[in-house]
Motif scaffolding. Structure first.
Motif, mmCIF file in Angstrom:
data_model
loop_
_atom_site.group_PDB
_atom_site.id
_atom_site.type_symbol
_atom_site.label_atom_id
_atom_site.label_comp_id
_atom_site.label_asym_id
_atom_site.label_seq_id
_atom_site.Cartn_x
_atom_site.Cartn_y
_atom_site.Cartn_z
ATOM 1 N N MET A 76 12.748 58.010 33.561
ATOM 2 C CA MET A 76 12.508 56.692 34.125
ATOM 3 C C MET A 76 11.238 56.084 33.533
ATOM 4 S SD MET A 76 13.900 54.642 36.142
ATOM 5 C CE MET A 76 13.683 53.330 37.252
ATOM 6 N N ARG A 77 10.202 56.900 33.346
ATOM 7 C CA ARG A 77 8.938 56.424 32.797
ATOM 8 C C ARG A 77 9.138 55.959 31.351
ATOM 9 N NH1 ARG A 77 3.511 57.082 34.137
ATOM 10 N NH2 ARG A 77 2.108 57.166 32.347
ATOM 11 N N ARG A 78 9.948 56.683 30.616
ATOM 12 C CA ARG A 78 10.218 56.331 29.223
ATOM 13 C C ARG A 78 10.940 54.985 29.140
ATOM 14 N NH1 ARG A 78 12.679 60.986 25.596
ATOM 15 N NH2 ARG A 78 10.533 61.689 25.682
ATOM 16 N N ARG A 79 11.810 54.726 30.075
ATOM 17 C CA ARG A 79 12.548 53.466 30.118
ATOM 18 C C ARG A 79 11.603 52.283 30.363
ATOM 19 N NH1 ARG A 79 17.204 50.875 28.819
ATOM 20 N NH2 ARG A 79 17.840 49.439 30.442
ATOM 21 N N GLY A 80 10.633 52.455 31.251
ATOM 22 C CA GLY A 80 9.659 51.415 31.537
ATOM 23 C C GLY A 80 8.804 51.097 30.316
ATOM 24 N N VAL A 81 8.394 52.123 29.595
ATOM 25 C CA VAL A 81 7.603 51.929 28.382
ATOM 26 C C VAL A 81 8.426 51.179 27.342
ATOM 27 C CG1 VAL A 81 6.481 53.122 26.468
ATOM 28 C CG2 VAL A 81 6.111 53.933 28.799
ATOM 29 N N GLN A 82 9.692 51.514 27.240
ATOM 30 C CA GLN A 82 10.565 50.840 26.276
ATOM 31 C C GLN A 82 10.714 49.359 26.623
ATOM 32 O OE1 GLN A 82 14.472 52.501 26.001
ATOM 33 N NE2 GLN A 82 15.079 51.192 24.294
ATOM 34 N N ILE A 83 10.852 49.030 27.898
ATOM 35 C CA ILE A 83 10.975 47.628 28.312
ATOM 36 C C ILE A 83 9.698 46.857 27.978
ATOM 37 C CG2 ILE A 83 11.122 46.116 30.340
ATOM 38 C CD1 ILE A 83 13.079 48.163 31.535
ATOM 39 N N ILE A 84 8.539 47.463 28.241
ATOM 40 C CA ILE A 84 7.267 46.812 27.915
ATOM 41 C C ILE A 84 7.147 46.614 26.414
ATOM 42 C CG2 ILE A 84 4.758 47.138 27.906
ATOM 43 C CD1 ILE A 84 5.091 48.512 30.646
ATOM 44 N N GLU A 85 7.507 47.617 25.633
ATOM 45 C CA GLU A 85 7.432 47.529 24.180
ATOM 46 C C GLU A 85 8.333 46.410 23.648
ATOM 47 O OE1 GLU A 85 9.348 50.502 21.426
ATOM 48 O OE2 GLU A 85 7.238 51.090 21.247
ATOM 49 N N GLU A 86 9.552 46.327 24.154
ATOM 50 C CA GLU A 86 10.471 45.280 23.715
ATOM 51 C C GLU A 86 9.982 43.893 24.135
ATOM 52 O OE1 GLU A 86 14.318 46.399 25.117
ATOM 53 O OE2 GLU A 86 14.488 48.073 23.718
ATOM 54 N N SER A 87 9.377 43.795 25.302
ATOM 55 C CA SER A 87 8.824 42.517 25.741
ATOM 56 C C SER A 87 7.695 42.065 24.820
ATOM 57 C CB SER A 87 8.291 42.627 27.173
ATOM 58 O OG SER A 87 9.323 42.964 28.063
ATOM 59 N N LEU A 88 6.835 42.995 24.445
ATOM 60 C CA LEU A 88 5.748 42.663 23.527
ATOM 61 C C LEU A 88 6.282 42.246 22.155
ATOM 62 C CD1 LEU A 88 3.133 45.426 24.397
ATOM 63 C CD2 LEU A 88 2.987 42.988 24.896
ATOM 64 N N LEU A 89 7.321 42.896 21.698
ATOM 65 C CA LEU A 89 7.917 42.521 20.413
ATOM 66 C C LEU A 89 8.513 41.113 20.469
ATOM 67 C CD1 LEU A 89 9.642 45.846 19.302
ATOM 68 C CD2 LEU A 89 7.692 44.714 18.215
ATOM 69 N N ILE A 90 9.137 40.775 21.575
ATOM 70 C CA ILE A 90 9.700 39.427 21.737
ATOM 71 C C ILE A 90 8.582 38.387 21.745
ATOM 72 C CG2 ILE A 90 10.867 37.904 23.377
ATOM 73 C CD1 ILE A 90 12.668 40.314 24.095
ATOM 74 N N ILE A 91 7.484 38.689 22.446
ATOM 75 C CA ILE A 91 6.353 37.761 22.484
ATOM 76 C C ILE A 91 5.774 37.562 21.086
ATOM 77 C CG2 ILE A 91 3.972 37.502 23.307
ATOM 78 C CD1 ILE A 91 4.932 38.848 25.928
ATOM 79 N N VAL A 92 5.609 38.640 20.343
ATOM 80 C CA VAL A 92 5.080 38.539 18.979
ATOM 81 C C VAL A 92 6.035 37.737 18.096
ATOM 82 C CG1 VAL A 92 4.535 39.879 16.905
ATOM 83 C CG2 VAL A 92 3.676 40.619 19.119
ATOM 84 N N ALA A 93 7.328 37.946 18.235
ATOM 85 C CA ALA A 93 8.307 37.196 17.441
ATOM 86 C C ALA A 93 8.255 35.711 17.783
ATOM 87 C CB ALA A 93 9.711 37.747 17.682
ATOM 88 N N LEU A 94 8.137 35.371 19.053
ATOM 89 C CA LEU A 94 8.043 33.964 19.453
ATOM 90 C C LEU A 94 6.765 33.322 18.927
ATOM 91 C CD1 LEU A 94 9.394 34.118 23.116
ATOM 92 C CD2 LEU A 94 10.533 33.156 21.107
ATOM 93 N N LEU A 95 5.660 34.049 18.967
ATOM 94 C CA LEU A 95 4.412 33.528 18.402
ATOM 95 C C LEU A 95 4.544 33.290 16.904
ATOM 96 C CD1 LEU A 95 1.682 35.594 20.282
ATOM 97 C CD2 LEU A 95 2.086 33.146 20.426
#
Length: 60
Positions: A1-20
């Motif tokens: 479960m902890r690994r899944r949360g880290v993956q969601i945060i990582e993907e969110s950061l990647l989306i933010i960087v792509a939008l920037l």
């Protein structure tokens, strides 16, 4: 479960960087377009000045 949360945060950061990156690219393209428009307008202004100077009988 902890690994899944880290993956969601990582993907969110990647989306933010792509939008920037997209926003920066669009901003740069707009600046380039404005500069090109300014240069082309300057060329036409110079040509109109030459026309008015060399051929005043042609009028505006």
């Amino acid at each position: 479960m902890r690994r899944r949360g880290v993956q969601i945060i990582e993907e969110s950061l990647l989306i933010i960087v792509a939008l920037l990156a997209i926003v920066i690219t669009i901003g740069a393209a707009d600046m380039i377009y404005q500069k090109l428009t300014e240069i082309i307008q300057g060329i036409f202004d110079a040509l109109n000045w030459w026309k008015g100077t060399l051929f005043p009988f042609l009028g505006e």
